[in-house]
Design a protein around this motif. Structure first.
Motif, short mmCIF file in Angstrom:
data_model
loop_
_atom_site.label_atom_id
_atom_site.label_comp_id
_atom_site.label_asym_id
_atom_site.label_seq_id
_atom_site.Cartn_x
_atom_site.Cartn_y
_atom_site.Cartn_z
N ALA A 312 -27.72 3.70 5.68
CA ALA A 312 -27.56 4.32 7.00
C ALA A 312 -26.09 4.28 7.43
O ALA A 312 -25.29 3.51 6.88
N THR A 313 -25.76 5.09 8.39
CA THR A 313 -24.45 5.32 9.00
C THR A 313 -23.54 6.09 8.04
O THR A 313 -23.84 6.21 6.84
N TYR A 314 -22.44 6.59 8.57
CA TYR A 314 -21.43 7.25 7.73
C TYR A 314 -20.22 6.33 7.54
O TYR A 314 -19.14 6.77 7.18
N LEU A 315 -20.44 5.04 7.76
CA LEU A 315 -19.38 4.05 7.62
C LEU A 315 -19.68 3.21 6.39
O LEU A 315 -20.68 2.50 6.33
N LEU A 316 -18.83 3.32 5.38
CA LEU A 316 -19.04 2.60 4.13
C LEU A 316 -18.27 1.29 4.15
O LEU A 316 -17.13 1.22 4.60
N TRP A 317 -18.90 0.26 3.61
CA TRP A 317 -18.33 -1.09 3.55
C TRP A 317 -17.90 -1.33 2.12
O TRP A 317 -18.71 -1.35 1.21
N LEU A 318 -16.60 -1.46 1.93
CA LEU A 318 -16.02 -1.55 0.60
C LEU A 318 -15.63 -2.99 0.28
O LEU A 318 -14.83 -3.60 1.01
N ASP A 319 -16.19 -3.51 -0.79
CA ASP A 319 -15.90 -4.87 -1.24
C ASP A 319 -14.61 -4.84 -2.05
O ASP A 319 -14.57 -4.35 -3.18
N CYS A 320 -13.54 -5.39 -1.46
CA CYS A 320 -12.22 -5.41 -2.11
C CYS A 320 -11.84 -6.82 -2.54
O CYS A 320 -10.65 -7.11 -2.76
N SER A 321 -12.84 -7.71 -2.65
CA SER A 321 -12.55 -9.11 -2.92
C SER A 321 -11.83 -9.31 -4.25
O SER A 321 -11.06 -10.27 -4.41
N ALA A 322 -12.07 -8.41 -5.22
CA ALA A 322 -11.42 -8.55 -6.52
C ALA A 322 -9.91 -8.38 -6.43
O ALA A 322 -9.17 -8.84 -7.31
N LEU A 323 -9.43 -7.76 -5.36
CA LEU A 323 -7.99 -7.58 -5.19
C LEU A 323 -7.31 -8.86 -4.70
O LEU A 323 -6.09 -9.00 -4.80
N ASN A 324 -8.13 -9.75 -4.12
CA ASN A 324 -7.62 -11.03 -3.62
C ASN A 324 -6.48 -10.84 -2.62
O ASN A 324 -5.43 -11.51 -2.69
N VAL A 325 -6.69 -9.92 -1.69
CA VAL A 325 -5.72 -9.62 -0.64
C VAL A 325 -6.45 -9.62 0.70
O VAL A 325 -7.54 -9.04 0.80
N ALA A 326 -5.89 -10.25 1.71
CA ALA A 326 -6.49 -10.23 3.03
C ALA A 326 -6.63 -8.79 3.53
O ALA A 326 -5.76 -7.95 3.27
N SER A 327 -7.72 -8.52 4.24
CA SER A 327 -8.00 -7.13 4.62
C SER A 327 -6.94 -6.55 5.55
O SER A 327 -6.64 -5.36 5.48
N LYS A 328 -6.34 -7.35 6.42
CA LYS A 328 -5.28 -6.84 7.29
C LYS A 328 -4.06 -6.43 6.46
O LYS A 328 -3.42 -5.42 6.74
N VAL A 329 -3.77 -7.23 5.45
CA VAL A 329 -2.64 -6.91 4.58
C VAL A 329 -2.93 -5.63 3.80
O VAL A 329 -2.09 -4.73 3.70
N LEU A 330 -4.15 -5.53 3.26
CA LEU A 330 -4.52 -4.36 2.48
C LEU A 330 -4.55 -3.11 3.34
O LEU A 330 -4.00 -2.07 2.96
N SER A 331 -5.18 -3.19 4.49
CA SER A 331 -5.24 -2.04 5.39
C SER A 331 -3.85 -1.60 5.82
O SER A 331 -3.52 -0.41 5.84
N GLY A 332 -3.00 -2.58 6.16
CA GLY A 332 -1.63 -2.26 6.57
C GLY A 332 -0.82 -1.62 5.45
O GLY A 332 -0.05 -0.69 5.69
N PHE A 333 -1.02 -2.11 4.23
CA PHE A 333 -0.28 -1.54 3.09
C PHE A 333 -0.72 -0.10 2.84
O PHE A 333 0.11 0.78 2.57
N LEU A 334 -2.03 0.17 2.93
CA LEU A 334 -2.53 1.53 2.70
C LEU A 334 -1.96 2.50 3.73
O LEU A 334 -1.63 3.64 3.41
N ARG A 335 -1.81 2.04 4.96
CA ARG A 335 -1.25 2.90 6.01
C ARG A 335 0.22 3.16 5.75
O ARG A 335 0.70 4.29 5.86
#
Length: 387
Positions: A312-335
């Motif tokens: 359900a929903t159109y919001l997908l939850w992506l498991d990025c744990s294999a990257l071993n990077v905090a999500s704020k760092v990863l999100s900020g880098f992608l931006r």
């Protein structure tokens, strides 16, 4: 996908429309906040244009026809019976929840939520000088389940629990058995349950969500805003068969000035529920197709990122744990690196770190562009880390 009647492929330029998603931040491709980049259902646009053609836009009352639209929708689609006397109008689910927190709890009370969960739940509790108590969901074998032993213990400490069904961000439809167990525990501990069901219509084709059954301890928050992408009209209802609770809620919402009706809201809601069901069903097919595109892309092009199974929903939850990077760092880098704005998982609770949330409610061309940016960003980050 079978033959389509509506246009879900055209990319609509939303810049310079005061769009929170496209105008507020300077990103090339925003895939974060939960609104869709599709054209609205034609009956809704027609109803708005018809109302706009009347040259006076004064104060608006909530009509019986508006409540009937809600009642008929849940009856015909989910076999859920509601009556006008069980409902209160509100400008939105979160304003309703904020009002209910104020009238059903005291300052410094703990309120239970199930993390990782919609980040505004945290804010609305803390901003009302209450305390967050987390019943953290268990993540195993690429899916989530409820820790009922922990829930039992923590419900003994609270007056109020906020449930998200279907769950944002993990996309889980709670089973009837899960809902029954939650209900029994709430009754055991004399806890009022607020059930936020705003994503209820956005399920995979052939799948229906399970409404929380009406009971004296249950308050359900309902709205067409996510289903039909009309959040800007600010319309929702609170539903409970507990008349005493409803009376208290109505008083608080009136004090908070959150019980008024936008001049265009009634036209939008009635056109959505009364005339746009086939548009919604086609939308669900499109979203399901988009989900398969993401699943296949990640499997073949970016296996280091894994799609959490959801229905359900159109919001997908992506498991990025294999990257071993905090999500704020990863999100900020992608931006910074790609202009791609995905939500950092930690915003949904500390146990959401190492995850990202992606909004896939967009034409396929934008979706594939977003996936390519995700791959390029992860590749660039890994190259930097390798030095």
């Amino acid at each position: 996908m079978k033959n389509t009647k509506y246009d879900f492929e055209s990319v609509v330029d939303r810049h310079n429309t005061n769009s929170l998603k496209w105008d507020f931040f300077d990103d090339d491709l925003p895939m974060w906040v939960a609104d869709m980049d599709f054209k609205v259902a034609p009956p809704i646009q027609e109803a708005i244009l018809k109302r706009a053609n009347h040259p006076v836009y004064g104060y608006t009352v909530v009509s019986d026809e508006l409540f009937d639209a809600y009642i008929n929708w849940w009856d015909s689609r989910y076999d859920l019976k509601m009556s006008r006397s069980d409902m209160a109008y509100s400008i939105g689910v979160m304003p309703s929840i904020s009002s209910m927190i104020r009238c059903l709890t005291e300052e410094n009370d703990e309120i239970l939520i199930q993390s990782p969960v919609y980040h505004v739940f945290f804010y609305v509790i803390k901003d009302n000088n209450r305390k967050v108590l987390e019943n953290q969901l268990i993540y195993e074998n690429n899916e989530y389940r409820i820790d009922f032993d922990d829930l039992d213990e923590k419900l003994s400490r609270v007056k109020l629990m906020i449930l998200c069904n279907p769950h944002n961000p993990v996309g889980k439809i709670w089973s009837k058995e899960d809902l029954e167990r939650i209900g029994k525990l709430c009754k055991k501990h004399d806890v009022i349950l607020i059930s936020d069901e705003i994503h209820c219509d956005l399920t995979d084709p052939g799948v229906k969500y399970n409404p929380f059954e009406a009971d004296d301890y249950v308050i359900r928050c309902l709205s067409p805003s996510k289903s039909f992408n009309i959040a800007g009209f600010q319309s929702s209802v609170v539903h409970t068969t507990n008349i005493e609770l409803l009376a208290r809620i109505k008083i608080q919402m009136h004090i908070d000035n959150s019980d008024s009706c936008n001049v265009f809201a009634a036209a939008a809601v009635m056109a959505a529920y009364n005339e746009s069901e086939d548009w919604l069903d086609e939308l669900r097919e499109v979203l399901y197709k988009n989900k398969q595109i993401v699943r296949e892309y990640l499997s073949e092009e970016l296996p280091v990122v894994r799609l959490v199974e959801c229905d359900a929903t159109y919001l997908l939850w992506l498991d990025c744990s294999a990257l071993n990077v905090a999500s704020k760092v990863l999100s900020g880098f992608l931006r910074q690196n790609q202009g791609l704005f995905l939500s950092a998982g930690v915003d949904f609770g500390q146990n959401g770190d190492k995850f990202l949330r992606m909004n896939i409610a967009c034409p396929e061309r934008l979706l594939r562009e977003g996936l390519d940016k995700l791959k390029a960003g992860v590749t660039a980050l890994n190259n930097i880390k390798s030095f």
